[in-house]
Design a protein around this motif. Structure first.
Motif, PDB file in Angstrom:
ATOM      1  N   THR A 151     102.324  -0.205  32.715  1.00  0.00           N
ATOM      2  CA  THR A 151     102.959   0.396  33.883  1.00  0.00           C
ATOM      3  C   THR A 151     104.319   0.938  33.459  1.00  0.00           C
ATOM      4  N   ALA A 152     104.522   2.230  33.687  1.00  0.00           N
ATOM      5  CA  ALA A 152     105.799   2.879  33.376  1.00  0.00           C
ATOM      6  C   ALA A 152     106.493   3.226  34.695  1.00  0.00           C
ATOM      7  N   ARG A 165     110.077  -5.169  25.905  1.00  0.00           N
ATOM      8  CA  ARG A 165     111.221  -6.085  25.796  1.00  0.00           C
ATOM      9  C   ARG A 165     112.460  -5.519  26.477  1.00  0.00           C
ATOM     10  N   CYS A 166     112.619  -4.199  26.416  1.00  0.00           N
ATOM     11  CA  CYS A 166     113.772  -3.538  27.045  1.00  0.00           C
ATOM     12  C   CYS A 166     113.527  -3.257  28.526  1.00  0.00           C
ATOM     13  N   LYS A 167     112.408  -3.728  29.047  1.00  0.00           N
ATOM     14  CA  LYS A 167     112.036  -3.562  30.456  1.00  0.00           C
ATOM     15  C   LYS A 167     111.774  -2.109  30.834  1.00  0.00           C
ATOM     16  N   ASP A 205     103.489  -4.923  32.262  1.00  0.00           N
ATOM     17  CA  ASP A 205     102.033  -5.119  32.302  1.00  0.00           C
ATOM     18  C   ASP A 205     101.337  -4.516  31.079  1.00  0.00           C
ATOM     19  N   LEU A 206     101.939  -4.656  29.914  1.00  0.00           N
ATOM     20  CA  LEU A 206     101.372  -4.099  28.684  1.00  0.00           C
ATOM     21  C   LEU A 206     100.137  -4.895  28.281  1.00  0.00           C
ATOM     22  N   ASP A 207      99.050  -4.193  28.026  1.00  0.00           N
ATOM     23  CA  ASP A 207      97.803  -4.823  27.614  1.00  0.00           C
ATOM     24  C   ASP A 207      97.112  -3.906  26.615  1.00  0.00           C
ATOM     25  N   ARG A 208      96.234  -4.490  25.805  1.00  0.00           N
ATOM     26  CA  ARG A 208      95.508  -3.694  24.806  1.00  0.00           C
ATOM     27  C   ARG A 208      94.025  -3.972  24.892  1.00  0.00           C
ATOM     28  N   LEU A 221     105.457  -0.012  21.712  1.00  0.00           N
ATOM     29  CA  LEU A 221     105.288  -0.375  23.117  1.00  0.00           C
ATOM     30  C   LEU A 221     105.836  -1.771  23.412  1.00  0.00           C
ATOM     31  N   VAL A 222     105.684  -2.708  22.471  1.00  0.00           N
ATOM     32  CA  VAL A 222     106.248  -4.048  22.654  1.00  0.00           C
ATOM     33  C   VAL A 222     107.769  -3.965  22.743  1.00  0.00           C
TER      34      VAL A 222
END
Length: 140
Positions: free
Chosen positions: A94-95, A62-64, A68-71, A57-58
């Protein structure tokens, strides 16, 4: 050699190996400062599979591809004004699709055979209360 079978439902969870992963560069390593980038934020994951999913997911972030990635995001569930339970999602992001951005809530499971009933109940309660869908990833 055959793999050892679990004698109880909780045995699989108790045998899980904790893994540490850098929150900055997503490199896996020992507890302490990251040896790859020198960043001080090393995060503990409950399993190697969950850490691998975080690194994936990281890379997408990075590739946009996602934002809003959170864990470990808590979702409180209240019924009739009383606190019922708190569901903690492994990953929230958010995708972007053809209909625009949408929120994804993921829960990593190494094996769905060893998921306890309380976990299923908390997840279903959170899905109903927050009108969301939790996606189970990983496992068999």
């Amino acid at each position: 050699m055959r793999a050892a079978r679990f004698s109880a439902q909780q045995d699989g969870m108790l045998r899980a190996v904790a893994t540490y992963c850098c929150d900055h560069c997503a490199a896996q390593g020992p507890k302490g400062p990251c040896q790859t980038c020198g960043h001080g934020e090393v995060v503990r994951f409950d399993s190697k599979g969950e850490a691998a999913r975080w690194r994936e997911l990281v890379g997408w972030a990075r590739c946009k591809g996602i934002t809003d990635l959170d864990r470990q995001v808590p979702f409180r569930v209240c019924i009739n004004g009383l606190h019922y339970c708190t569901y903690v999602a492994d990953f929230v992001y958010t995708a972007y699709g053809s209909k625009g951005p949408y929120r994804v809530v993921e829960d990593y499971k190494g094996s769905r055979k060893h998921e306890d009933r309380a976990s299923k109940l908390r997840r279903k309660a959170a899905e109903l209360y927050h009108a969301m869908t939790v996606t189970l990833v990983g496992g068999k």
